[in-house]
Design a protein around this motif. Structure first.
Motif, PDB file in Angstrom:
ATOM      1  N   VAL A 124       0.840  -1.202   0.000  1.00  0.00           N
ATOM      2  CA  VAL A 124       0.000   0.000   0.000  1.00  0.00           C
ATOM      3  C   VAL A 124       0.872   1.248   0.000  1.00  0.00           C
ATOM      4  O   VAL A 124       0.665   2.174  -0.801  1.00  0.00           O
ATOM      5  CB  VAL A 124      -0.952   0.010   1.217  1.00  0.00           C
ATOM      6  CG1 VAL A 124      -1.638   1.377   1.347  1.00  0.00           C
ATOM      7  CG2 VAL A 124      -2.002  -1.088   1.083  1.00  0.00           C
ATOM      8  N   ARG A 125       1.859   1.289   0.881  1.00  0.00           N
ATOM      9  CA  ARG A 125       2.724   2.467   0.970  1.00  0.00           C
ATOM     10  C   ARG A 125       3.504   2.680  -0.341  1.00  0.00           C
ATOM     11  O   ARG A 125       3.637   3.808  -0.813  1.00  0.00           O
ATOM     12  CB  ARG A 125       3.691   2.317   2.144  1.00  0.00           C
ATOM     13  CG  ARG A 125       3.004   2.333   3.507  1.00  0.00           C
ATOM     14  CD  ARG A 125       4.013   2.173   4.625  1.00  0.00           C
ATOM     15  NE  ARG A 125       3.361   2.130   5.924  1.00  0.00           N
ATOM     16  CZ  ARG A 125       2.983   3.202   6.607  1.00  0.00           C
ATOM     17  NH1 ARG A 125       3.210   4.409   6.110  1.00  0.00           N
ATOM     18  NH2 ARG A 125       2.395   3.085   7.779  1.00  0.00           N
ATOM     19  N   ARG A 126       3.988   1.587  -0.909  1.00  0.00           N
ATOM     20  CA  ARG A 126       4.741   1.699  -2.151  1.00  0.00           C
ATOM     21  C   ARG A 126       3.854   2.179  -3.298  1.00  0.00           C
ATOM     22  O   ARG A 126       4.256   3.031  -4.104  1.00  0.00           O
ATOM     23  CB  ARG A 126       5.365   0.343  -2.491  1.00  0.00           C
ATOM     24  CG  ARG A 126       6.272   0.359  -3.711  1.00  0.00           C
ATOM     25  CD  ARG A 126       7.119  -0.895  -3.785  1.00  0.00           C
ATOM     26  NE  ARG A 126       6.318  -2.102  -3.724  1.00  0.00           N
ATOM     27  CZ  ARG A 126       6.315  -2.957  -2.685  1.00  0.00           C
ATOM     28  NH1 ARG A 126       7.069  -2.724  -1.631  1.00  0.00           N
ATOM     29  NH2 ARG A 126       5.567  -4.037  -2.709  1.00  0.00           N
ATOM     30  N   SER A 127       2.640   1.645  -3.362  1.00  0.00           N
ATOM     31  CA  SER A 127       1.713   2.056  -4.419  1.00  0.00           C
ATOM     32  C   SER A 127       1.356   3.526  -4.299  1.00  0.00           C
ATOM     33  O   SER A 127       1.297   4.258  -5.297  1.00  0.00           O
ATOM     34  CB  SER A 127       0.444   1.199  -4.362  1.00  0.00           C
ATOM     35  OG  SER A 127       0.723  -0.158  -4.613  1.00  0.00           O
ATOM     36  N   VAL A 128       1.117   3.969  -3.066  1.00  0.00           N
ATOM     37  CA  VAL A 128       0.791   5.375  -2.847  1.00  0.00           C
ATOM     38  C   VAL A 128       1.959   6.270  -3.223  1.00  0.00           C
ATOM     39  O   VAL A 128       1.787   7.302  -3.882  1.00  0.00           O
ATOM     40  CB  VAL A 128       0.363   5.608  -1.377  1.00  0.00           C
ATOM     41  CG1 VAL A 128       0.302   7.103  -1.067  1.00  0.00           C
ATOM     42  CG2 VAL A 128      -0.980   4.955  -1.099  1.00  0.00           C
ATOM     43  N   LEU A 129       3.163   5.878  -2.814  1.00  0.00           N
ATOM     44  CA  LEU A 129       4.348   6.675  -3.142  1.00  0.00           C
ATOM     45  C   LEU A 129       4.543   6.768  -4.657  1.00  0.00           C
ATOM     46  O   LEU A 129       4.785   7.862  -5.193  1.00  0.00           O
ATOM     47  CB  LEU A 129       5.590   6.057  -2.499  1.00  0.00           C
ATOM     48  CG  LEU A 129       6.927   6.753  -2.810  1.00  0.00           C
ATOM     49  CD1 LEU A 129       6.906   8.204  -2.330  1.00  0.00           C
ATOM     50  CD2 LEU A 129       8.077   5.985  -2.163  1.00  0.00           C
ATOM     51  N   GLU A 130       4.412   5.638  -5.342  1.00  0.00           N
ATOM     52  CA  GLU A 130       4.579   5.646  -6.799  1.00  0.00           C
ATOM     53  C   GLU A 130       3.532   6.523  -7.462  1.00  0.00           C
ATOM     54  O   GLU A 130       3.825   7.252  -8.425  1.00  0.00           O
ATOM     55  CB  GLU A 130       4.496   4.219  -7.330  1.00  0.00           C
ATOM     56  CG  GLU A 130       5.681   3.351  -6.955  1.00  0.00           C
ATOM     57  CD  GLU A 130       5.510   1.905  -7.399  1.00  0.00           C
ATOM     58  OE1 GLU A 130       4.501   1.603  -8.077  1.00  0.00           O
ATOM     59  OE2 GLU A 130       6.377   1.071  -7.072  1.00  0.00           O
ATOM     60  N   HIS A 131       2.316   6.462  -6.954  1.00  0.00           N
ATOM     61  CA  HIS A 131       1.252   7.294  -7.522  1.00  0.00           C
ATOM     62  C   HIS A 131       1.557   8.777  -7.323  1.00  0.00           C
ATOM     63  O   HIS A 131       1.416   9.582  -8.248  1.00  0.00           O
ATOM     64  CB  HIS A 131      -0.095   6.954  -6.886  1.00  0.00           C
ATOM     65  CG  HIS A 131      -1.139   7.979  -7.164  1.00  0.00           C
ATOM     66  ND1 HIS A 131      -1.677   8.190  -8.420  1.00  0.00           N
ATOM     67  CD2 HIS A 131      -1.726   8.904  -6.348  1.00  0.00           C
ATOM     68  CE1 HIS A 131      -2.553   9.179  -8.367  1.00  0.00           C
ATOM     69  NE2 HIS A 131      -2.603   9.631  -7.125  1.00  0.00           N
ATOM     70  N   MET A 132       1.979   9.140  -6.123  1.00  0.00           N
ATOM     71  CA  MET A 132       2.220  10.555  -5.831  1.00  0.00           C
ATOM     72  C   MET A 132       3.423  11.097  -6.602  1.00  0.00           C
ATOM     73  O   MET A 132       3.477  12.279  -6.923  1.00  0.00           O
ATOM     74  CB  MET A 132       2.388  10.757  -4.329  1.00  0.00           C
ATOM     75  CG  MET A 132       1.128  10.447  -3.543  1.00  0.00           C
ATOM     76  SD  MET A 132       1.236  10.833  -1.776  1.00  0.00           S
ATOM     77  CE  MET A 132       1.212  12.622  -1.829  1.00  0.00           C
ATOM     78  N   VAL A 133       4.372  10.231  -6.916  1.00  0.00           N
ATOM     79  CA  VAL A 133       5.510  10.657  -7.728  1.00  0.00           C
ATOM     80  C   VAL A 133       5.086  10.848  -9.180  1.00  0.00           C
ATOM     81  O   VAL A 133       5.478  11.813  -9.843  1.00  0.00           O
ATOM     82  CB  VAL A 133       6.661   9.632  -7.627  1.00  0.00           C
ATOM     83  CG1 VAL A 133       7.729   9.910  -8.675  1.00  0.00           C
ATOM     84  CG2 VAL A 133       7.283   9.669  -6.237  1.00  0.00           C
ATOM     85  N   SER A 134       4.247   9.937  -9.673  1.00  0.00           N
ATOM     86  CA  SER A 134       3.881   9.969 -11.089  1.00  0.00           C
ATOM     87  C   SER A 134       2.767  10.958 -11.395  1.00  0.00           C
ATOM     88  O   SER A 134       2.718  11.537 -12.490  1.00  0.00           O
ATOM     89  CB  SER A 134       3.458   8.567 -11.551  1.00  0.00           C
ATOM     90  OG  SER A 134       2.290   8.146 -10.856  1.00  0.00           O
ATOM     91  N   ASP A 135       1.849  11.149 -10.430  1.00  0.00           N
ATOM     92  CA  ASP A 135       0.702  12.029 -10.695  1.00  0.00           C
ATOM     93  C   ASP A 135       0.273  12.705  -9.389  1.00  0.00           C
ATOM     94  O   ASP A 135      -0.810  12.432  -8.859  1.00  0.00           O
ATOM     95  CB  ASP A 135      -0.447  11.211 -11.285  1.00  0.00           C
ATOM     96  CG  ASP A 135      -1.452  12.076 -12.020  1.00  0.00           C
ATOM     97  OD1 ASP A 135      -1.296  13.317 -12.001  1.00  0.00           O
ATOM     98  OD2 ASP A 135      -2.388  11.521 -12.606  1.00  0.00           O
TER      99      ASP A 135
END
Length: 216
Positions: free
Chosen positions: A64-75
């Motif tokens: 969950v944390r990794r997915s959120v971080l990747e999302h916030m970096v990309s968009d």
């Protein structure tokens, strides 16, 4: 306005992955809680590996944390507030797994079978919390604020019921010291599980600044 009003209706893939992972964490914690409390209250043997399942939940939290971080970096401009919420409440799902393990460990302290009026009094409290797991999962995913508020109200009742249970147990003359320790510790952890579930569902029932502010 509750937090789910910020959702666009079309979730970004990484946010959707995080939500689905949180749901799986809750399913696993549900299974663990059922097994641990069946051991406690019904003297059943543990037929699942709680440590292994807890490790699955821990890995889910990292996903969950990794997915959120990747999302916030990309968009970073899309669903930022909701992403921050997910990072916050995923801790509550993780704690549910830890508490299930602790309930099982408390049961291991017992020198004999758990039975009698105090076990009978704790069972309906456990049943209410157990029934809450799938309701939290469903209501969180669809953003059902009405059900969310109802679950939070039920937690308030659970909190009161645990307090009454402990008060009665503290003055009881029909339990051994061993039984009193096992049941008192376990009842508190059942109540804490309810608190964490209430924290999760607060995301759909409360404004952002009040999320995870459920009474313990």
């Amino acid at each position: 306005m509750n937090f789910f009003n910020f959702l666009t209706g079309s979730r970004p893939p990484l946010v959707d992955r995080a939500i689905n992972e949180l749901g799986e964490m809750l399913d696993t914690a549900d299974m663990m809680f059922a097994a641990a409390t069946n051991c406690l209250l019904d003297n059943e043997g543990l037929h699942i590996d709680l440590a292994e399942l807890d490790e699955q939940i821990n890995k889910g939290e990292m996903t969950v944390r990794r997915s959120v971080l990747e999302h916030m970096v990309s968009d970073p401009k899309v669903e930022t507030s909701f992403s921050l919420l997910l990072v916050s409440i995923v801790q509550d799902a993780e704690r549910c797994g830890d508490l299930a393990k602790s309930i099982a460990k408390a049961s291991d302290l017992a020198v004999g079978p758990r039975m009698g009026r105090h076990v009978d009094a704790l069972r309906p409290i456990r049943d209410r919390v157990l029934a809450t797991f799938p309701r939290v999962r469903r209501s969180f995913i669809v953003g059902d604020a009405g059900v969310g508020r109802a679950i939070m109200q039920e937690h308030s009742q659970t909190k009161a019921d645990v307090a009454d249970f402990l008060k009665d147990l503290a003055s009881a003359d029909d339990v051994t010291s061993n039984e009193a320790v096992v049941l008192s510790v376990s009842s508190r952890m059942i109540g804490r599980t309810s608190s964490h579930l209430s924290n999760i569902i607060s995301a759909v029932a409360l404004p952002f600044d009040q999320v995870r502010n459920s009474p313990s």
